[in-house]
Write a protein that holds these residues in place. Structure first.
Motif, PDB file in Angstrom:
ATOM      1  N   PRO A 113       0.823  -1.222   0.000  1.00 33.38           N
ATOM      2  CA  PRO A 113       0.000   0.000   0.000  1.00 33.38           C
ATOM      3  C   PRO A 113       0.850   1.263   0.000  1.00 33.38           C
ATOM      4  CG  PRO A 113      -0.126  -1.139   2.114  1.00 33.38           C
ATOM      5  CD  PRO A 113       0.565  -2.059   1.176  1.00 33.38           C
ATOM      6  N   TYR A 114       2.007   1.210   0.666  1.00 33.77           N
ATOM      7  CA  TYR A 114       2.887   2.386   0.658  1.00 33.77           C
ATOM      8  C   TYR A 114       3.387   2.650  -0.750  1.00 33.77           C
ATOM      9  CZ  TYR A 114       2.967   1.082   5.553  1.00 33.77           C
ATOM     10  OH  TYR A 114       2.614   0.732   6.814  1.00 33.77           O
ATOM     11  N   VAL A 131       0.619   4.294  -2.829  1.00 33.98           N
ATOM     12  CA  VAL A 131       0.484   5.718  -2.481  1.00 33.98           C
ATOM     13  C   VAL A 131       1.661   6.495  -3.057  1.00 33.98           C
ATOM     14  CG1 VAL A 131       0.458   7.379  -0.591  1.00 33.98           C
ATOM     15  CG2 VAL A 131      -0.814   5.275  -0.385  1.00 33.98           C
ATOM     16  N   SER A 138       1.340   6.957  -6.821  1.00 32.64           N
ATOM     17  CA  SER A 138       0.332   7.958  -7.206  1.00 32.64           C
ATOM     18  C   SER A 138       0.859   9.363  -6.945  1.00 32.64           C
ATOM     19  CB  SER A 138      -0.987   7.715  -6.482  1.00 32.64           C
ATOM     20  OG  SER A 138      -0.943   8.260  -5.198  1.00 32.64           O
ATOM     21  N   ARG A 139       1.646   9.513  -5.871  1.00 33.20           N
ATOM     22  CA  ARG A 139       2.247  10.824  -5.596  1.00 33.20           C
ATOM     23  C   ARG A 139       3.274  11.174  -6.665  1.00 33.20           C
ATOM     24  NH1 ARG A 139       3.600  11.270   0.792  1.00 33.20           N
ATOM     25  NH2 ARG A 139       1.482  11.120   1.568  1.00 33.20           N
ATOM     26  N   GLU A 172       6.180   9.231   6.262  1.00 33.70           N
ATOM     27  CA  GLU A 172       4.761   9.049   5.958  1.00 33.70           C
ATOM     28  C   GLU A 172       4.490   7.674   5.361  1.00 33.70           C
ATOM     29  OE1 GLU A 172       4.034  12.315   3.368  1.00 33.70           O
ATOM     30  OE2 GLU A 172       4.812  13.722   4.838  1.00 33.70           O
ATOM     31  N   ILE A 173       5.232   7.352   4.299  1.00 34.70           N
ATOM     32  CA  ILE A 173       4.935   6.110   3.582  1.00 34.70           C
ATOM     33  C   ILE A 173       6.186   5.238   3.480  1.00 34.70           C
ATOM     34  CG2 ILE A 173       2.894   6.840   2.312  1.00 34.70           C
ATOM     35  CD1 ILE A 173       4.737   7.671   0.039  1.00 34.70           C
ATOM     36  N   ILE A 174       7.008   5.271   4.521  1.00 35.01           N
ATOM     37  CA  ILE A 174       8.199   4.434   4.646  1.00 35.01           C
ATOM     38  C   ILE A 174       9.177   4.698   3.506  1.00 35.01           C
ATOM     39  CG2 ILE A 174       9.056   2.109   5.050  1.00 35.01           C
ATOM     40  CD1 ILE A 174       6.500   1.484   6.394  1.00 35.01           C
TER      41      ILE A 174
END
Lengths: 384, 304
Positions: free
Chosen positions: B128-129, B132, B135-136, B209-211
């Motif tokens: 999931p990271y 995300v 997409s960023r 935030e997202i490792i």
């Protein structure tokens, strides 16, 4: 359509283990679940098997950052149970150590908060300046963490005039640092974009969730145990309780910033007014049968100790309610509706500390099975 | 036969893989060292980057159960290949070994591939990271690629030429383009920050935030390949900037000195900023950087 994004149990944004199951829709957080209990140490049970005196050092180890907070609250509760009043000089020394620890804790928090939004330069800067607060504590207590300064009926070390002078020079340096932090907070536009209006906790919501400390004061709830129910030497000292109305991360940050200034003020007054006399009571009676209740304003909020005595040298029951126990409940209401990028700083903004109890969950992603095991299952070796 | 040897030397040794990696690794170390010194830390020794590579290459590469394996392996290879090709085409000093008449366009395309590789890497890694993060990466790419390409084309339109060698030789004769097109230069430099994953636009890889963002599930050799690509970026992108706006250079020493200037500029910007949220970063590019790039682009069309 939402998907699950786990934050924790081990995550770079968390300094301790906790699990936040975020339901996200793209970048937006739409729901979540919060779980603590990865570090249960059984301290309350252990405390009933130790004497009142050794428990001081046990409770200092509840938290590394706010340890004198715990020992002060514990010793004050035991003193209430014993019916003794520590000498005035001891109370002032407790106040000085308490506030110096608040300074180092808040500077540590500022560093962590800056790190969460990627401002590593400010983070390193604040941790470098934090050394001055640690040096004050080292000069008074002989140690940089787990100070071991409190004892039942007073403190274990005195403050000499040389130490007073050292405290004064270090406070001057810290005051300049606080000014610079204020400047960073006000002037940096990128920083402002990250903290202003983020993670809002309204005043009503704050009251409903019973949050304490800077989290409550950042939402406009004016509570502070140091002023409302003075202990140690706080009734003789003049200080303000900063309150911000915004309720967002910026407000909580500003509350902490102003508290730093207030702490410097308190230490200055306490060192100037330091009364003469002994630092500890000579004779200690056995605690009477009964119960006592003590509270202090820790750096994260109100800390509560409850003690029941059966007349022996061992407490019958000790209950600790740390400020994070109540503050943690405010995480989910604050993060829902914000973006993933804001979650770490919102989480950090309450300065959380996690500890409780939990079970083990086993996940098999291939077969998509989730199963929770209880402690008794683990003990009987039921897990294949 | 000689041609093949020349080609291999150009691609793998000078100015391709080996040379670019050595210089890029040193530039990356320099960034880390400057960052550390300005943060009151000591910082790594100069060979740290290369030791990291050796460590990563000697470790096992775990490919998660839930990922799509082939794409996960291919993503770092795409990234690496495109950067090696650009490095080989880049004029170091005044002469380019593989330069041709339209190499500016090819370079712009190839330099977009590392970003795309990140998007692929995040999407296929099954984390999931990672999704995300990708997409960023995709949204920040939409933000910066347009002003980046526009400001690069400003120079091309001014000369009515798409050859980097031509751009360099023109600048050697009549002065660097950053004097003539300061706004485009500024826009270009700002676009380099997200391209190299630096603050304040490093939201795709935001570790708190997202490792690790798209690279969360990568390990061992595959992560090592991404690290090699990162090292190459630290040479290729400053080199491209120097060739486009800072006048290239008559000899490699001067060229590297100018690249160093760009590296230090980007390092300082990285050090003094916190991280923008992805929507804020995206808005920044559309609100401030795109107009800057457009002004000079239009100027190059109407009044070269």
């Amino acid at each position: 359509m939402s998907s699950i994004l786990p934050i924790g149990p081990f995550h770079p944004a968390l300094k301790e283990a906790a699990y936040i199951k975020l339901e996200v829709d793209g970048e937006r957080v739409v729901g979540g679940d919060f779980k603590v209990g990865y570090m249960h140490r059984g301290i309350e049970e252990l405390a009933t098997r130790k004497t009142y005196h050794s428990n001081i050092f046990l409770f200092e180890r509840v938290c590394g950052i706010c340890n004198t907070v715990h020992s002060t609250c514990y010793t004050q509760t035991v003193e209430a149970l014993m019916g003794i009043d520590p000498p005035e000089r001891a109370k002032y020394i407790r106040t000085i150590v308490f506030e110096a620890e608040r300074i180092q804790s808040h500077l540590l928090w500022f560093g962590v908060g800056m790190h969460e939004i990627g401002y590593d330069t400010a983070y390193m800067y604040m941790w470098r300046e934090r050394e001055h607060a640690l040096e004050i504590l080292e000069s008074i207590c002989g140690k940089r963490v787990n100070f071991g300064i409190n004892t039942i009926g007073g403190v274990r070390r005195d403050i000499t005039p040389e130490k007073q002078r050292l405290i004064k020079t270090k406070l001057d340096i810290l005051e300049r640092t606080i000014g610079k932090i204020g400047k960073i907070l006000v002037e940096d536009k990128v920083l402002e974009a990250r903290v202003k209006g983020v993670g809002v906790l309204s005043k009503d919501e704050a009251r409903r969730l019973c949050v304490v400390g800077p989290t409550a004061r950042g939402s406009g709830v004016d509570i502070d145990t140091r002023r409302d129910d003075p202990y140690a030497a706080y009734q003789n000292i003049d200080f303000d309780v900063p309150v911000e109305e915004g309720g967002d991360v910026l407000s909580r940050t500003l509350v902490r910033l102003k508290e730093l200034t207030e702490s410097v003020k308190i230490i200055r007054q306490a060192t100037a007014k330091l009364p003469k006399g002994p630092v500890a009571s000579e004779s200690l009676p056995l605690p009477t049968v009964g119960e006592a209740f003590g509270r202090v304003e820790a750096h994260r909020g109100e800390l509560v100790y409850y003690l029941r005595s059966n007349g022996t040298n061992f407490p019958e029951r000790v209950k600790v309610r740390t400020p994070s126990v109540v503050n943690n409940n405010s995480i989910l209401p604050m993060v829902v509706g914000e973006t993933i990028a804001d979650v770490p700083i919102i989480l950090a903004s309450i300065d959380p500390c996690f500890s409780c109890t939990d079970r083990v969950t086993v996940l098999d992603t291939g077969k998509n099975i989730e199963k929770t095991y209880s402690f008794s299952d683990l003990r009987r070796g039921r897990i294949k | 036969m000689i041609e093949v040897i020349n080609l291999m030397v150009g691609l793998l040794i000078y100015p391709g893989l080996a040379f670019s990696l050595a210089i890029g690794g040193v530039f990356y170390w320099l960034y880390r060292k400057v960052r550390a010194r300005l943060q009151a830390r000591i910082g790594p020794p100069w060979y740290q980057y290369f030791m990291d590579l050796i460590k990563l290459f000697s470790k096992e590469s775990v490919i998660p159960y839930s990922s799509r394996g082939a794409a996960m392996v291919l993503a770092p290879i795409f990234s690496l290949t495109s950067l090696v090709l650009v490095a080989a085409m880049m004029p170091v000093g005044s002469e380019s070994i593989f330069g041709f008449d339209e190499d500016l366009i090819v370079t712009l395309y190839l330099l977009a591939i590392p970003g795309l590789a990140m998007i692929i890497a995040g999407n296929v890694s099954g984390s999931p990271y990672g999704s995300v993060g990708s997409s960023r990466e995709a949204s920040i790419m939409v933000g910066y690629e347009l002003p980046y390409v526009l400001s690069a084309l400003t120079v091309g339109f001014h000369l009515r030429s798409l050859s980097i060698s031509r751009i360099v030789s023109y600048q050697l004769e009549s002065g660097a383009f950053f004097m003539k097109y300061p706004l485009a230069t500024l826009a270009f430099l700002m676009c380099l920050l997200p391209k190299m994953g630096r603050r304040p636009f490093d939201a795709p890889e935001a570790d708190t935030e997202i490792i690790g963002g798209p690279l969360t599930e990568y390990s061992g050799l595959l992560l090592g390949l991404f690290e090699v690509a990162n090292g190459l970026k630290w040479f290729v992108i400053p080199a491209f900037t120097v060739n486009m706006f800072f006048g290239g250079a008559a000899n490699p020493i001067e060229f590297l000195a100018k690249c160093l200037g760009v590296v230090l500029f980007l390092s300082v910007l990285d050090i003094i900023h916190p991280r923008y949220r992805i929507d804020q970063g995206f808005r920044f590019f559309f609100k401030w950087i795109l107009p800057l790039a457009l002004i000079d682009f239009v100027r190059s069309l109407i009044w070269p």
